[in-house]
Design an enzyme around this catalytic site. Structure first.
Site, PDB file in Angstrom:
ATOM      1  N   GLY A   1     -16.619 -36.019   1.058  1.00 40.77           N
ATOM      2  CA  GLY A   1     -17.541 -35.951   2.182  1.00 40.77           C
ATOM      3  C   GLY A   1     -17.445 -34.591   2.845  1.00 40.77           C
ATOM      4  O   GLY A   1     -16.400 -33.929   2.766  1.00 40.77           O
TER       5      GLY A   1
ATOM      6  N   GLN B   1     -18.421 -28.497   9.395  1.00 40.01           N
ATOM      7  CA  GLN B   1     -17.314 -27.990   8.567  1.00 40.01           C
ATOM      8  C   GLN B   1     -17.701 -26.708   7.824  1.00 40.01           C
ATOM      9  O   GLN B   1     -16.828 -26.018   7.300  1.00 40.01           O
ATOM     10  CB  GLN B   1     -16.863 -29.036   7.552  1.00 40.01           C
ATOM     11  CG  GLN B   1     -16.073 -30.181   8.175  1.00 40.01           C
ATOM     12  CD  GLN B   1     -15.582 -31.122   7.108  1.00 40.01           C
ATOM     13  OE1 GLN B   1     -16.329 -31.961   6.621  1.00 40.01           O
ATOM     14  NE2 GLN B   1     -14.328 -30.982   6.711  1.00 40.01           N
TER      15      GLN B   1
ATOM     16  N   CYS C   1      -8.542 -34.564   4.817  1.00 38.93           N
ATOM     17  CA  CYS C   1      -9.737 -33.854   5.270  1.00 38.93           C
ATOM     18  C   CYS C   1      -9.736 -32.447   4.693  1.00 38.93           C
ATOM     19  O   CYS C   1      -8.707 -31.775   4.681  1.00 38.93           O
ATOM     20  CB  CYS C   1      -9.724 -33.783   6.802  1.00 38.93           C
ATOM     21  SG  CYS C   1     -11.142 -32.895   7.480  1.00 38.93           S
ATOM     22  N   LEU C   2     -10.893 -31.989   4.247  1.00 36.60           N
ATOM     23  CA  LEU C   2     -10.998 -30.640   3.671  1.00 36.60           C
ATOM     24  C   LEU C   2     -10.698 -29.552   4.704  1.00 36.60           C
ATOM     25  O   LEU C   2     -10.371 -28.431   4.338  1.00 36.60           O
ATOM     26  CB  LEU C   2     -12.397 -30.418   3.085  1.00 36.60           C
ATOM     27  CG  LEU C   2     -12.751 -31.265   1.854  1.00 36.60           C
ATOM     28  CD1 LEU C   2     -14.205 -31.031   1.454  1.00 36.60           C
ATOM     29  CD2 LEU C   2     -11.824 -30.970   0.693  1.00 36.60           C
TER      30      LEU C   2
ATOM     31  N   HIS D   1     -15.276 -41.163   9.065  1.00 33.39           N
ATOM     32  CA  HIS D   1     -14.633 -39.842   9.097  1.00 33.39           C
ATOM     33  C   HIS D   1     -15.681 -38.743   9.320  1.00 33.39           C
ATOM     34  O   HIS D   1     -15.484 -37.830  10.129  1.00 33.39           O
ATOM     35  CB  HIS D   1     -13.879 -39.641   7.776  1.00 33.39           C
ATOM     36  CG  HIS D   1     -13.177 -38.331   7.652  1.00 33.39           C
ATOM     37  ND1 HIS D   1     -11.805 -38.204   7.695  1.00 33.39           N
ATOM     38  CD2 HIS D   1     -13.661 -37.069   7.473  1.00 33.39           C
ATOM     39  CE1 HIS D   1     -11.484 -36.923   7.558  1.00 33.39           C
ATOM     40  NE2 HIS D   1     -12.585 -36.211   7.414  1.00 33.39           N
ATOM     41  N   GLU D   2     -16.814 -38.857   8.618  1.00 31.12           N
ATOM     42  CA  GLU D   2     -17.846 -37.816   8.727  1.00 31.12           C
ATOM     43  C   GLU D   2     -18.549 -37.868  10.084  1.00 31.12           C
ATOM     44  O   GLU D   2     -18.852 -36.828  10.666  1.00 31.12           O
ATOM     45  CB  GLU D   2     -18.842 -37.921   7.573  1.00 31.12           C
ATOM     46  CG  GLU D   2     -18.223 -37.734   6.184  1.00 31.12           C
ATOM     47  CD  GLU D   2     -17.312 -36.526   6.050  1.00 31.12           C
ATOM     48  OE1 GLU D   2     -17.618 -35.473   6.640  1.00 31.12           O
ATOM     49  OE2 GLU D   2     -16.275 -36.640   5.369  1.00 31.12           O
TER      50      GLU D   2
ATOM     51  N   HIS E   1     -16.485 -36.080  12.554  1.00 24.49           N
ATOM     52  CA  HIS E   1     -16.677 -34.620  12.493  1.00 24.49           C
ATOM     53  C   HIS E   1     -17.871 -34.206  13.346  1.00 24.49           C
ATOM     54  O   HIS E   1     -17.806 -33.251  14.117  1.00 24.49           O
ATOM     55  CB  HIS E   1     -16.946 -34.163  11.053  1.00 24.49           C
ATOM     56  CG  HIS E   1     -15.709 -33.886  10.254  1.00 24.49           C
ATOM     57  ND1 HIS E   1     -14.786 -32.937  10.615  1.00 24.49           N
ATOM     58  CD2 HIS E   1     -15.254 -34.421   9.090  1.00 24.49           C
ATOM     59  CE1 HIS E   1     -13.810 -32.908   9.713  1.00 24.49           C
ATOM     60  NE2 HIS E   1     -14.061 -33.799   8.772  1.00 24.49           N
TER      61      HIS E   1
END
Ligand code: NI
Length: 163
Positions: free
Chosen positions: A44, A49, A86-87, A128-129, A132
């Site tokens: 995702g 991000q 998480c990226l 999660h997204e 963000h």
């Protein structure tokens, strides 16, 4: 491919703005975000991000690429603990408690209304997204002990990177 903003970047702490119009620039952004997500690799990626303060994210949990524009959480229920990474906080993951089920609405790239009811892994990715896009990171979902450890690790990393 776009550079992925990392923990500490203020853009990750700012809530994103809804899109008024879905045009060719949005389609191009989505393509670039998907390329970036697959290359990372990740499941995702939210627009902020990659430094874009607009309310959309992409994801793929194995069923092909998906995009959700202007997502809004209608309802959550239950509870589920899952190891989450998480990226923007690479190499770290934590057992995080969140609602198990989520009902999310939004738009697809053609402007059609989406209504998604998801649970477990898909439900987790969606939550999660959305976090963000609201300016929250998984760090904000940790319990007190986890957060203390996380801060220590991230401070040490920042110090190492600066030296
Ligand atoms: Ni993330």
């Amino acid at each position: 491919m776009l550079p992925i903003r990392q923990y500490g970047d203020p853009v990750l702490k700012q809530a994103t703005r809804e899109l008024d119009e879905i045009d060719g620039r949005v389609a191009k952004l989505v393509d670039d975000m998907l390329d970036t997500m697959y290359a990372a690799p990740g499941v995702g990626l939210a627009a902020n991000q990659v430094g874009v303060q607009r309310r959309l994210f992409v994801y793929d949990i194995g069923d092909g690429p998906q995009v959700i524009i202007n997502p809004r959480v209608i309802e959550t229920s239950g509870e589920w603990t899952f190891e989450e990474g998480c990226l923007s906080v690479p190499g770290l993951s934590w057992q995080i408690v969140r609602p198990n089920r989520i009902h999310l609405v939004g738009l697809d790239l053609d402007g059609n209304e989406l209504s998604i009811e998801a649970e477990e892994y898909q439900g987790r990715v969606l939550q999660h997204e959305v976090d963000h896009l609201d300016g929250a990171l998984l760090i904000d979902r940790l319990d007190e002990d986890q957060r203390r450890d996380a801060r220590r690790i991230l401070r040490a990393r920042a110090a190492a990177a600066a030296s």
